[in-house]
Design an enzyme around this catalytic site. Structure first.
Site, PDB file in Angstrom:
ATOM      1  N   LEU A 176       8.982 -45.594  64.064  1.00  0.00           N
ATOM      2  CA  LEU A 176       8.047 -44.523  63.703  1.00  0.00           C
ATOM      3  C   LEU A 176       7.296 -45.017  62.474  1.00  0.00           C
ATOM      4  CD1 LEU A 176      10.240 -41.281  63.933  1.00  0.00           C
ATOM      5  CD2 LEU A 176       8.402 -41.962  65.489  1.00  0.00           C
ATOM      6  N   ASP A 177       5.988 -44.797  62.418  1.00  0.00           N
ATOM      7  CA  ASP A 177       5.270 -45.260  61.226  1.00  0.00           C
ATOM      8  C   ASP A 177       5.702 -44.439  60.012  1.00  0.00           C
ATOM      9  OD1 ASP A 177       3.433 -43.007  60.765  1.00  0.00           O
ATOM     10  OD2 ASP A 177       2.445 -43.648  62.603  1.00  0.00           O
ATOM     11  N   ALA A 178       5.402 -44.951  58.833  1.00  0.00           N
ATOM     12  CA  ALA A 178       5.908 -44.352  57.595  1.00  0.00           C
ATOM     13  C   ALA A 178       5.460 -42.905  57.429  1.00  0.00           C
ATOM     14  CB  ALA A 178       5.472 -45.189  56.398  1.00  0.00           C
ATOM     15  N   THR A 213       5.040 -40.710  59.768  1.00  0.00           N
ATOM     16  CA  THR A 213       5.580 -39.852  60.816  1.00  0.00           C
ATOM     17  C   THR A 213       7.067 -39.632  60.589  1.00  0.00           C
ATOM     18  OG1 THR A 213       3.974 -40.687  62.419  1.00  0.00           O
ATOM     19  CG2 THR A 213       5.926 -39.607  63.312  1.00  0.00           C
ATOM     20  N   GLY A 248       4.736 -43.653  66.684  1.00  0.00           N
ATOM     21  CA  GLY A 248       4.033 -42.394  66.843  1.00  0.00           C
ATOM     22  C   GLY A 248       2.661 -42.427  66.247  1.00  0.00           C
TER      23      GLY A 248
END
Length: 261
Positions: A111-113, A115, A261
């Site tokens: 998951l990107d930071a 999200t 995401g």
């Protein structure tokens, strides 16, 4: 004088089923006798069958894990944490949430930071590889808070497909959730895509940039009421569902890029 018989390999099926938490030994024997247990795809009716940790066992079609050294954890990742065990830039990473576990855990996918939400941590390399591979196409459900009022026409467009720089993309499911205002809306999106930042790019493409994004579901797993920043072991039911999914071969997805995401 004949030499002694070599020791039989593996453990008795009912014993490993009990160790895996399926049922007591006696109840496991009954499941076997009823033809509800398979080993490597073959129905087994004799409880004396010996199995190895590498054998694939199912009960009523649901996979079980025989290797009790494997651990499976659900984390509700906070915003600001990168999906890495060692961030080169010194940002907060997943070690904060894995240091208290005896096993060396790592994340399944990313998951990107910016999200938050459901992330699976495990020491099962085979499962992690399969579920994180973009071609597997695991379904993921997100709740996005976005700018503006999302109309029925916008939802229809998300379902029919929007054109992005790396090709068209359509949501598997999409709906506007109650509680929206003229300034902000909540949208639930389900996708099996593995493209990088796909939800954010889709919503920006339809004129509703994401303000906040949470992944609520990953395959059969639901985040439920797990608080942000907390983790827990998967239940036996959840683990069975996840193992069954990973061993099924899944459905090929047209996407082949990073899964975030």
């Amino acid at each position: 004088m004949s030499s002694a018989e070599p020791p039989a390999e593996g453990e008795r099926l009912q014993k490993v089923m009990a160790a895996a938490g399926v049922a007591s030994r006696r109840a496991s024997e009954e499941l076997i006798a009823q033809g509800r247990v398979t080993v490597n795809g073959e129905t087994v009716r004799e409880p004396g069958r010996r199995v190895l940790p590498t054998d694939r066992v199912t009960v009523d079609g649901t996979a079980i894990q025989l290797d009790v050294s494997k651990r499976y954890v659900m984390l509700n990742k906070p915003v600001g944490v990168v999906s890495s065990m060692a961030d080169e830039s010194g940002r907060p990473d997943l070690r904060t949430f894995t240091r208290d576990y005896e096993e060396r855990l790592f994340n399944v996918g990313r998951l990107d930071a910016a999200t938050s939400g459901l992330l699976v941590l495990t020491n099962d390399g085979e499962l992690a590889h399969v579920l994180a591979h973009p071609s597997f196409g695991v379904s993921k459900t997100y709740i996005a808070k976005v700018e503006g009022a999302v109309s029925a026409q916008t939802i229809s467009r998300l379902l029919s497909g929007v054109e992005l720089d790396d090709g068209p993309i359509a949501a598997d499911r999409a709906r506007a959730l109650p509680g929206g205002t003229v300034r902000e809306s909540l949208v639930e999106l389900e996708l099996h895509s593995g493209r990088n930042r796909i939800v954010r790019r889709m919503m920006a493409a339809v004129g509703h940039p994401v303000i906040d994004l949470v992944r609520r579901q990953f395959g059969p797993l639901h985040l439920g009421s797990l608080p942000v920043g907390r983790s827990r072991d998967l239940t036996k039911v959840e683990l069975g569902q996840l193992l069954t999914l990973s061993r099924s071969g899944g459905r090929p997805a047209p996407d082949s890029k990073d899964s975030r995401g």
